[in-house]
Scaffold this motif. Sequence first.
Motif, PDB file in Angstrom:
ATOM      1  N   LYS A 281     -33.648 -15.961  14.167  1.00  0.00           N
ATOM      2  CA  LYS A 281     -34.106 -16.656  12.969  1.00  0.00           C
ATOM      3  C   LYS A 281     -33.112 -16.424  11.839  1.00  0.00           C
ATOM      4  O   LYS A 281     -32.286 -15.492  11.912  1.00  0.00           O
ATOM      5  N   PRO A 282     -33.182 -17.241  10.792  1.00  0.00           N
ATOM      6  CA  PRO A 282     -32.263 -17.052   9.673  1.00  0.00           C
ATOM      7  C   PRO A 282     -32.369 -15.644   9.090  1.00  0.00           C
ATOM      8  O   PRO A 282     -33.463 -15.098   8.944  1.00  0.00           O
ATOM      9  N   GLY A 283     -31.219 -15.069   8.800  1.00  0.00           N
ATOM     10  CA  GLY A 283     -31.171 -13.725   8.240  1.00  0.00           C
ATOM     11  C   GLY A 283     -31.011 -12.625   9.258  1.00  0.00           C
ATOM     12  O   GLY A 283     -30.762 -11.469   8.887  1.00  0.00           O
ATOM     13  N   ASP A 284     -31.144 -12.952  10.538  1.00  0.00           N
ATOM     14  CA  ASP A 284     -31.001 -11.927  11.572  1.00  0.00           C
ATOM     15  C   ASP A 284     -29.578 -11.375  11.598  1.00  0.00           C
ATOM     16  O   ASP A 284     -28.603 -12.130  11.515  1.00  0.00           O
ATOM     17  N   MET A 285     -29.470 -10.066  11.737  1.00  0.00           N
ATOM     18  CA  MET A 285     -28.195  -9.409  11.999  1.00  0.00           C
ATOM     19  C   MET A 285     -28.123  -9.176  13.502  1.00  0.00           C
ATOM     20  O   MET A 285     -28.994  -8.522  14.073  1.00  0.00           O
ATOM     21  N   VAL A 286     -27.110  -9.718  14.135  1.00  0.00           N
ATOM     22  CA  VAL A 286     -27.029  -9.724  15.596  1.00  0.00           C
ATOM     23  C   VAL A 286     -25.917  -8.790  16.058  1.00  0.00           C
ATOM     24  O   VAL A 286     -24.754  -8.964  15.690  1.00  0.00           O
ATOM     25  N   SER A 287     -26.281  -7.825  16.871  1.00  0.00           N
ATOM     26  CA  SER A 287     -25.300  -6.914  17.457  1.00  0.00           C
ATOM     27  C   SER A 287     -24.925  -7.409  18.842  1.00  0.00           C
ATOM     28  O   SER A 287     -25.566  -8.298  19.404  1.00  0.00           O
ATOM     29  N   GLY A 288     -23.882  -6.810  19.399  1.00  0.00           N
ATOM     30  CA  GLY A 288     -23.492  -7.135  20.762  1.00  0.00           C
ATOM     31  C   GLY A 288     -22.473  -8.250  20.885  1.00  0.00           C
ATOM     32  O   GLY A 288     -22.024  -8.542  21.998  1.00  0.00           O
ATOM     33  N   ILE A 289     -22.091  -8.890  19.776  1.00  0.00           N
ATOM     34  CA  ILE A 289     -21.046  -9.912  19.825  1.00  0.00           C
ATOM     35  C   ILE A 289     -19.677  -9.247  19.691  1.00  0.00           C
ATOM     36  O   ILE A 289     -18.772  -9.479  20.490  1.00  0.00           O
ATOM     37  N   PHE A 290     -19.540  -8.416  18.672  1.00  0.00           N
ATOM     38  CA  PHE A 290     -18.324  -7.637  18.452  1.00  0.00           C
ATOM     39  C   PHE A 290     -18.652  -6.156  18.542  1.00  0.00           C
ATOM     40  O   PHE A 290     -19.790  -5.735  18.292  1.00  0.00           O
ATOM     41  N   LEU A 291     -17.660  -5.352  18.890  1.00  0.00           N
ATOM     42  CA  LEU A 291     -17.874  -3.913  19.017  1.00  0.00           C
ATOM     43  C   LEU A 291     -17.966  -3.225  17.666  1.00  0.00           C
ATOM     44  O   LEU A 291     -18.641  -2.200  17.523  1.00  0.00           O
ATOM     45  N   ASP A 292     -17.278  -3.772  16.644  1.00  0.00           N
ATOM     46  CA  ASP A 292     -17.153  -3.058  15.386  1.00  0.00           C
ATOM     47  C   ASP A 292     -18.010  -3.607  14.255  1.00  0.00           C
ATOM     48  O   ASP A 292     -17.945  -3.108  13.130  1.00  0.00           O
ATOM     49  N   CYS A 293     -18.805  -4.616  14.518  1.00  0.00           N
ATOM     50  CA  CYS A 293     -19.632  -5.185  13.446  1.00  0.00           C
ATOM     51  C   CYS A 293     -20.730  -6.057  14.016  1.00  0.00           C
ATOM     52  O   CYS A 293     -20.661  -6.513  15.167  1.00  0.00           O
TER      53      CYS A 293
END
Length: 269
Positions: free
Chosen positions: A203-215
């Motif tokens: 949803k809008p505003g979600d911070m998503v991990s697992g795409i990049f290692l450092d952010c």
Amino acid sequence: MNRPQKYTAFKMGWECIGHHLSGLISEILNREVKCEARQDDYDYWCAFMNDDRFTIVEIADLVEAVNGDKKMYAESIPTDSNTSRSLTMDLTRALLKKALDSDWLEELVREDALWIIGDFPEDRNIMTGPIDWIIHLVGNGMTCAECGKVENPFIKDACNAHTHGMEKYGHPDFQMVLHTNPKDISYILNTLGMRVKNGERFKPGDMVSGIFLDCDVRLDSFEECGRTVLRVIIPDGKNRFPEDPACDYPYSFQTLPLEQLEANGGTCS
């Protein structure tokens, strides 16, 4: 002599694991089951239900479904109750392997995800099936499919890359406006698409991990050619997002409306 060995690792979020387990367990028990999964200790994880319980008979059926041995059966059946909210790690792992039709060598348990490590073939992705959506990339220096001319419709380093097909999963499509390497764009958008296909919802505003290692990346809601999409906002090299006045170009323009990124009218596809 012990030499370094190359293995492949897959990161599965707990919500994604719960989705896979729910489908398989529902099929085995012939009733709707909604499971969740989580880290329960430093190196322990398991499946559980918040609003329901497994009976002893159902747990025995699950052990049988994964060809569990007497040890698994003994450890899985509760001794102080006729029901249980959770399944043991060994049984949960065996169910996940059955759901994914795969096996692995090691696991790394983390608060946000389970890392699965194994000697997988290079073309094997245990979390994915066919990609049943498409990505359109409209950017500077690309040849128009209709007129054959090279187009430059955007300001420098901008583009309109977006998916079509997430609606079949009841989910908004994704968009990127930072014109990076096309392979990187495909990786980011397809990774998000696969996570939706595997049960995650964003949803809008979600911070998503697992795409990049450092952010982490952030998902914001934007209009794209008459529809609402989730735009992937990538922080700069110092982890600053566009609302930070110090955010570096070109990361700083990612929250501009599409029409402000179009130098010469732009195109929709």
